[in-house]
Write an enzyme that holds these catalytic residues in place. Structure first.
Site, mmCIF file in Angstrom:
data_model
loop_
_atom_site.group_PDB
_atom_site.id
_atom_site.type_symbol
_atom_site.label_atom_id
_atom_site.label_comp_id
_atom_site.label_asym_id
_atom_site.label_seq_id
_atom_site.Cartn_x
_atom_site.Cartn_y
_atom_site.Cartn_z
ATOM 1 N N LYS A 9 0.502 -1.014 -0.240
ATOM 2 C CA LYS A 9 -0.044 0.349 -0.167
ATOM 3 C C LYS A 9 0.787 0.931 0.034
ATOM 4 C CE LYS A 9 -3.694 -2.384 2.779
ATOM 5 N NZ LYS A 9 -4.736 -2.569 3.559
ATOM 6 N N TYR A 49 -12.287 -1.588 -3.293
ATOM 7 C CA TYR A 49 -12.800 -1.961 -1.949
ATOM 8 C C TYR A 49 -14.249 -1.882 -2.370
ATOM 9 C CZ TYR A 49 -8.410 -2.130 0.448
ATOM 10 O OH TYR A 49 -6.977 -3.207 1.127
ATOM 11 N N PHE A 57 -14.951 3.740 7.368
ATOM 12 C CA PHE A 57 -13.777 3.994 7.020
ATOM 13 C C PHE A 57 -13.852 3.887 5.839
ATOM 14 C CE2 PHE A 57 -13.756 -0.507 8.017
ATOM 15 C CZ PHE A 57 -13.075 -0.638 6.827
ATOM 16 N N ARG A 85 -1.375 -14.860 4.057
ATOM 17 C CA ARG A 85 -2.154 -13.385 5.477
ATOM 18 C C ARG A 85 -1.416 -13.715 7.021
ATOM 19 N NH1 ARG A 85 -6.645 -10.373 4.237
ATOM 20 N NH2 ARG A 85 -6.992 -10.570 6.830
ATOM 21 N N THR A 91 -4.813 -7.079 11.153
ATOM 22 C CA THR A 91 -5.330 -5.995 10.099
ATOM 23 C C THR A 91 -5.091 -5.416 11.014
ATOM 24 O OG1 THR A 91 -7.655 -7.198 9.482
ATOM 25 C CG2 THR A 91 -7.430 -4.434 9.233
ATOM 26 N N ARG A 102 3.062 -6.279 9.351
ATOM 27 C CA ARG A 102 1.892 -5.208 9.994
ATOM 28 C C ARG A 102 2.433 -5.032 11.133
ATOM 29 N NH1 ARG A 102 -3.868 -7.720 7.313
ATOM 30 N NH2 ARG A 102 -4.194 -5.818 5.456
ATOM 31 N N ASN A 112 -1.796 -0.421 6.604
ATOM 32 C CA ASN A 112 -1.353 -1.161 7.525
ATOM 33 C C ASN A 112 -0.367 -1.681 6.712
ATOM 34 O OD1 ASN A 112 -3.329 -2.341 6.212
ATOM 35 N ND2 ASN A 112 -4.784 -3.398 7.882
ATOM 36 N N HIS A 115 -2.135 -5.880 1.178
ATOM 37 C CA HIS A 115 -3.490 -6.069 1.425
ATOM 38 C C HIS A 115 -2.999 -7.413 0.947
ATOM 39 C CE1 HIS A 115 -7.034 -7.210 -0.394
ATOM 40 N NE2 HIS A 115 -6.441 -7.475 -1.537
ATOM 41 N N GLU A 126 -9.721 -10.312 -8.079
ATOM 42 C CA GLU A 126 -8.498 -9.143 -7.264
ATOM 43 C C GLU A 126 -7.806 -9.698 -7.539
ATOM 44 O OE1 GLU A 126 -9.678 -8.765 -2.243
ATOM 45 O OE2 GLU A 126 -7.866 -9.413 -3.249
HETATM 46 P P1 ADP Z 1 -7.655 -6.738 5.545
HETATM 47 O O1 ADP Z 1 -6.981 -6.347 5.091
HETATM 48 O O2 ADP Z 1 -6.193 -7.863 7.210
HETATM 49 O O3 ADP Z 1 -8.104 -8.112 4.582
HETATM 50 P P2 ADP Z 1 -10.527 -5.719 6.015
HETATM 51 O O4 ADP Z 1 -10.848 -6.954 5.024
HETATM 52 O O5 ADP Z 1 -10.851 -6.211 6.931
HETATM 53 O O6 ADP Z 1 -8.873 -6.365 6.257
HETATM 54 O O7 ADP Z 1 -10.013 -4.242 5.730
HETATM 55 C C1 ADP Z 1 -9.707 -3.584 4.173
HETATM 56 C C2 ADP Z 1 -8.933 -2.479 4.816
HETATM 57 O O8 ADP Z 1 -9.742 -1.349 4.760
HETATM 58 C C3 ADP Z 1 -7.566 -2.609 6.179
HETATM 59 O O9 ADP Z 1 -6.418 -3.823 5.301
HETATM 60 C C4 ADP Z 1 -7.419 -1.234 6.452
HETATM 61 O O10 ADP Z 1 -6.450 -0.343 5.301
HETATM 62 C C5 ADP Z 1 -8.815 -0.474 6.243
HETATM 63 N N1 ADP Z 1 -9.255 -1.176 7.619
HETATM 64 C C6 ADP Z 1 -10.662 -1.981 8.706
HETATM 65 N N2 ADP Z 1 -11.196 -1.980 8.890
HETATM 66 C C7 ADP Z 1 -10.368 0.010 9.580
HETATM 67 C C8 ADP Z 1 -11.379 0.804 10.706
HETATM 68 N N3 ADP Z 1 -11.633 0.051 11.556
HETATM 69 N N4 ADP Z 1 -10.641 1.647 10.383
HETATM 70 C C9 ADP Z 1 -9.394 2.364 9.569
HETATM 71 N N5 ADP Z 1 -9.750 1.518 8.115
HETATM 72 C C10 ADP Z 1 -9.620 -0.151 9.079
HETATM 73 MG MG MG Z 2 -9.567 -8.320 3.393
#
Ligand code: ADP
Ligand code: MG
Length: 138
Positions: A9, A49, A57, A85, A91, A102, A112, A115, A126
């Site tokens: 990212k 997304y 968010f 993962r 996350t 992370r 973070n 992805h 994707e």
């Molecule tokens: P992951 O990337 O671990 O699969 P998610 O699919 O739940 O996590 O979320 C997608 C992305 O959205 C996260 O990697 C992060 O960049 C962002 N994100 C997730 N939860 C939050 C939150 N509570 N506040 C802000 N950004 C968030």
């Molecule tokens: Mg995800």
């Protein structure tokens, strides 16, 4: 052999840790089947997304993902989706295990650093969002 989509990212690119992150994939037995550095528009990020569009968010996340270049990578290997993962960590970096990307590089739950696809169906969608068949060399 399984494939998954990784994205380094904008915060990862800004911190200049692209090579370090790719090295972790390779050391864990994941091969790079395709890779490129690109800049997402706001609407590219919104499309990627889309599953999160009702989340509070979403606006901030898609601003972040389009603020600078990203590196998109197709990783290939046995159990690539779950292995990636694991290497990424949780996350929220505060909950991420020691030695994960992370834990080591993320700024916060939003910025973070990486992805990773979460299932075979999302991995396929994707990967196809960013790469055509000619670009995936295996
Ligand atoms: P992951 O990337 O671990 O699969 P998610 O699919 O739940 O996590 O979320 C997608 C992305 O959205 C996260 O990697 C992060 O960049 C962002 N994100 C997730 N939860 C939050 C939150 N509570 N506040 C802000 N950004 C968030
Ligand atoms: Mg995800």
């Amino acid at each position: 052999m399984e494939r998954t989509l990784s994205i380094i990212k904008p915060d990862g690119v800004e911190k200049n840790v692209v090579g370090e992150i790719i090295s972790r994939f390779e050391k864990n037995g994941l091969n790079i089947a395709a890779m490129k550095k690109i800049k997402l528009s706001k609407s590219d990020a919104e499309g990627f997304y889309a599953v999160h569009k009702e989340r509070p968010f979403f606006g901030s996340l898609t601003d972040f993902m389009s603020r600078g270049p990203v590196v998109v990578i197709v990783l290939e290997g046995e159990g690539a989706i779950s292995k990636n993962r694991e290497i990424m960590g949780a996350t929220n970096p505060e909950e991420a295990a020691e030695g994960t990307i992370r834990k080591d590089f993320a700024t916060n739950i939003e910025e973070n650093t990486v992805h990773g696809s979460d299932a075979p169906e999302t991995a396929e969608v994707e990967i196809n969002y960013f790469f055509n068949a000619f670009e995936i060399t295996g």
